[in-house]
Design a protein around this motif. Sequence first.
Motif, PDB file in Angstrom:
ATOM      1  N   PRO A  27       0.824  -1.210   0.000  1.00  0.00           N
ATOM      2  CA  PRO A  27       0.000   0.000   0.000  1.00  0.00           C
ATOM      3  C   PRO A  27       0.848   1.244   0.000  1.00  0.00           C
ATOM      4  N   SER A  28       0.492   2.181  -0.874  1.00  0.00           N
ATOM      5  CA  SER A  28       1.292   3.394  -1.040  1.00  0.00           C
ATOM      6  C   SER A  28       1.068   4.399   0.076  1.00  0.00           C
ATOM      7  N   LYS A  29      -0.036   4.276   0.824  1.00  0.00           N
ATOM      8  CA  LYS A  29      -0.358   5.243   1.857  1.00  0.00           C
ATOM      9  C   LYS A  29      -0.026   4.723   3.246  1.00  0.00           C
ATOM     10  N   LYS A  30       0.854   3.758   3.342  1.00  0.00           N
ATOM     11  CA  LYS A  30       1.244   3.231   4.651  1.00  0.00           C
ATOM     12  C   LYS A  30       2.053   4.282   5.390  1.00  0.00           C
ATOM     13  N   SER A  31       1.754   4.484   6.657  1.00  0.00           N
ATOM     14  CA  SER A  31       2.409   5.538   7.430  1.00  0.00           C
ATOM     15  C   SER A  31       3.870   5.185   7.682  1.00  0.00           C
ATOM     16  N   ILE A  32       4.651   6.221   7.911  1.00  0.00           N
ATOM     17  CA  ILE A  32       6.080   6.037   8.183  1.00  0.00           C
ATOM     18  C   ILE A  32       6.277   5.268   9.490  1.00  0.00           C
ATOM     19  N   PHE A  33       5.429   5.522  10.471  1.00  0.00           N
ATOM     20  CA  PHE A  33       5.556   4.835  11.764  1.00  0.00           C
ATOM     21  C   PHE A  33       5.320   3.338  11.625  1.00  0.00           C
ATOM     22  N   VAL A  34       4.310   2.978  10.806  1.00  0.00           N
ATOM     23  CA  VAL A  34       4.024   1.559  10.589  1.00  0.00           C
ATOM     24  C   VAL A  34       5.182   0.889   9.854  1.00  0.00           C
ATOM     25  N   GLN A  35       5.725   1.563   8.838  1.00  0.00           N
ATOM     26  CA  GLN A  35       6.880   1.020   8.119  1.00  0.00           C
ATOM     27  C   GLN A  35       8.074   0.847   9.041  1.00  0.00           C
ATOM     28  N   PHE A  36       8.270   1.826   9.942  1.00  0.00           N
ATOM     29  CA  PHE A  36       9.382   1.727  10.891  1.00  0.00           C
ATOM     30  C   PHE A  36       9.219   0.521  11.807  1.00  0.00           C
ATOM     31  N   LEU A  37       7.990   0.296  12.300  1.00  0.00           N
ATOM     32  CA  LEU A  37       7.743  -0.848  13.171  1.00  0.00           C
ATOM     33  C   LEU A  37       7.937  -2.163  12.427  1.00  0.00           C
ATOM     34  N   GLU A  38       7.491  -2.208  11.154  1.00  0.00           N
ATOM     35  CA  GLU A  38       7.682  -3.422  10.365  1.00  0.00           C
ATOM     36  C   GLU A  38       9.158  -3.718  10.148  1.00  0.00           C
ATOM     37  N   ASN A  39       9.915  -2.690   9.770  1.00  0.00           N
ATOM     38  CA  ASN A  39      11.355  -2.886   9.545  1.00  0.00           C
ATOM     39  C   ASN A  39      12.075  -3.265  10.833  1.00  0.00           C
ATOM     40  N   LEU A  40      11.650  -2.664  11.945  1.00  0.00           N
ATOM     41  CA  LEU A  40      12.257  -2.994  13.235  1.00  0.00           C
ATOM     42  C   LEU A  40      11.960  -4.442  13.616  1.00  0.00           C
ATOM     43  N   GLY A  41      10.722  -4.869  13.397  1.00  0.00           N
ATOM     44  CA  GLY A  41      10.364  -6.256  13.693  1.00  0.00           C
ATOM     45  C   GLY A  41      11.128  -7.244  12.833  1.00  0.00           C
ATOM     46  N   LYS A  42      11.280  -6.940  11.528  1.00  0.00           N
ATOM     47  CA  LYS A  42      12.034  -7.817  10.639  1.00  0.00           C
ATOM     48  C   LYS A  42      13.495  -7.895  11.067  1.00  0.00           C
ATOM     49  N   TRP A  43      14.054  -6.746  11.462  1.00  0.00           N
ATOM     50  CA  TRP A  43      15.458  -6.738  11.883  1.00  0.00           C
ATOM     51  C   TRP A  43      15.642  -7.544  13.170  1.00  0.00           C
ATOM     52  N   CYS A  44      14.716  -7.390  14.120  1.00  0.00           N
ATOM     53  CA  CYS A  44      14.815  -8.139  15.380  1.00  0.00           C
ATOM     54  C   CYS A  44      14.705  -9.639  15.125  1.00  0.00           C
ATOM     55  N   TYR A  45      13.778 -10.027  14.257  1.00  0.00           N
ATOM     56  CA  TYR A  45      13.624 -11.446  13.948  1.00  0.00           C
ATOM     57  C   TYR A  45      14.871 -11.996  13.258  1.00  0.00           C
ATOM     58  N   SER A  46      15.414 -11.221  12.297  1.00  0.00           N
ATOM     59  CA  SER A  46      16.626 -11.657  11.602  1.00  0.00           C
ATOM     60  C   SER A  46      17.804 -11.763  12.566  1.00  0.00           C
TER      61      SER A  46
END
Length: 404
Positions: free
Chosen positions: A134-153
Amino acid sequence: MFVVNDEKHSLCNNFASIQVPDNAVIIEGNWDSFVKQAYINALSTQIQKHKENIHIFFKRAKVGIILMLLLRDTLQKHHITKVSLYLDNPQIMSLLPFLLSDSYQIFVNDIAYESHNIEYTQQKIFSYNDYQIPSKKSIFVQFLENLGKWCYSFYMSALAFFNFMGMFLHFFALSCLNPSNFRLNSLAYHVYEQGFKALPIGLAVALIVGYAITLQGAYQLNSMGVPIMSVDTTAKLALREMGPFILALVIAGRSASSFTAQLGSMRLTEELSAMQAMNLNLFYFLVIPRILALIIVMPLMVFAADAVALFGGMVAIKTSVNIGFEMYLERFYETVSITHFWIGVIKAPVFGAIIGIVGCFRGLECKGDTQSIGKMTTISVVNAIFWIIMANAIFSFIFTRFNL
């Protein structure tokens, strides 16, 4: 006509409801750049049996651009006018532009596929593994997603590293109990390759760094009126830090990358799988000799690096504050104890173990493709340098705490 909208197209998802003709040419298996010529000739023979219309079924096939180009030329050669393709893998859709031709019309799972708006089609369907973000995803949500992916990795990487360390210690203990498990020929080879062959560049770096740091220290102490203090200050620094630490950084850039690239290449050529199929232990043959070689050879190399760094310091002090070699040696024997030398030697095998463990761990993590080898080689060098710096800081804290 094949129409694409903003949603993911369900072309391949509806494949189960499509009836594939019995006379369809079936392409299955691996058809990459290294496919045998006999298979290509057999495919051409099968296509030659069809007149005007042909049905081609890609059944769990892995294909590339070269196959699509060869298939297009073969279809044109035999004057095919209608090509019906049946796909059960959406990734093959991205290669269909290489199959387009004015000589025939393409139907994909009974839906016409045209060359109109190909770039738009690829952009809408095949970006990000066929999933639209989705093109209208908020920056905060993207940050949380990237943070979660990094923690899992990070968690998975740490878990894999602890598993690797446990297996290494287990098989090393078994080798100590049964010395016949040690591969002495492989150990001697890696001592020579990773130790003595790396000695010239290591000594050159130690000489340059020893000269440069001593030169700066001599100028500063001379301006304070105590030029003789530059002897014991820079000598202690060379024995405790410059010799082992600078040498470890050089070996990390050389040997960690070498170990990762070697094991990654063996994964790519399936040598590791062959060794496992022959019931050969990877740790006995590949991991332990490499790590043990660096643990053995690093103290010897540190001794040579210390001597070269001290010589560079002698030359720097001679040229900057005019303290001769004899006075330098007298001051050195008076103020610098043997403890400083042993501190540097104690660090050396730890640095060697870090380099060997990180290099072998990242090498075994390679997935079997060239891109993974390059990525893991870069990561191994960065990790090795980081943990060498961390270990050196811990050593400095401990030795300072005990006034050593």
